[in-house]
Design a protein around this motif. Structure first.
Motif, PDB file in Angstrom:
ATOM      1  N   ILE A   1     -12.137   7.317 -17.882  1.00 48.64           N
ATOM      2  CA  ILE A   1     -11.145   8.391 -17.785  1.00 48.64           C
ATOM      3  C   ILE A   1     -11.602   9.638 -18.521  1.00 48.64           C
TER       4      ILE A   1
ATOM      5  N   LYS B   1      -3.283   8.873 -15.563  1.00 48.68           N
ATOM      6  CA  LYS B   1      -3.671   7.958 -14.479  1.00 48.68           C
ATOM      7  C   LYS B   1      -2.541   6.966 -14.288  1.00 48.68           C
TER       8      LYS B   1
ATOM      9  N   SER C   1      -5.798  10.246 -10.478  1.00 44.20           N
ATOM     10  CA  SER C   1      -5.862  10.761 -11.841  1.00 44.20           C
ATOM     11  C   SER C   1      -6.052  12.272 -11.820  1.00 44.20           C
TER      12      SER C   1
END
Length: 122
Positions: A103, A51, A32
């Motif tokens: 994330i 990602k 990522s």
């Protein structure tokens, strides 16, 4: 050791556009790459990330900012349109292996660039 180098920051009037770039090296153990920003007196906040080809955005940039990745050159870009005074901040590139639910969490990334300043010139 992962190294990330950002460029493209600057001063821009409200409504203008900027494109930030981040070139990475030794990123084979990351899946990522993303962008965070930090304004004076505020905590670092998530802006956008990629990602495995999936794109993620903070609500406050949806429809204005667009993130893209060039895998051959291990680079990530942030196209910022319709800039607002509140977008003024230092923008940081990050890389790591965050799980999808994390994330947007800065601590889930293991490598950071030095940052590039984006300022309102209005």
């Amino acid at each position: 050791q992962v190294q990330l180098v950002e460029s493209g920051g600057g001063r821009v009037q409200a409504g203008g556009s900027l494109r930030l770039s981040c070139v990475g090296s030794n990123t084979t153990n990351t899946d990522s790459m993303g962008w965070f920003r930090q304004a004076p007196g505020k905590e670092r906040e998530f802006v956008a990330a990629i990602k495995f080809g999936a794109h993620y955005y903070a609500d406050f940039v949806k429809g204005r900012f667009f993130v893209s990745r060039d895998r051959p050159s291990v680079a990530i870009y942030l196209q910022m349109n319709g800039l607002k005074p509140e977008d003024t901040a230092v923008y940081y590139c990050a890389a790591g292996r965050p799980i999808s639910s994390a994330i947007a969490t800065a601590s889930a990334y293991t490598s950071w660039g030095q940052g590039t300043q984006v300022s309102d010139s209005s």
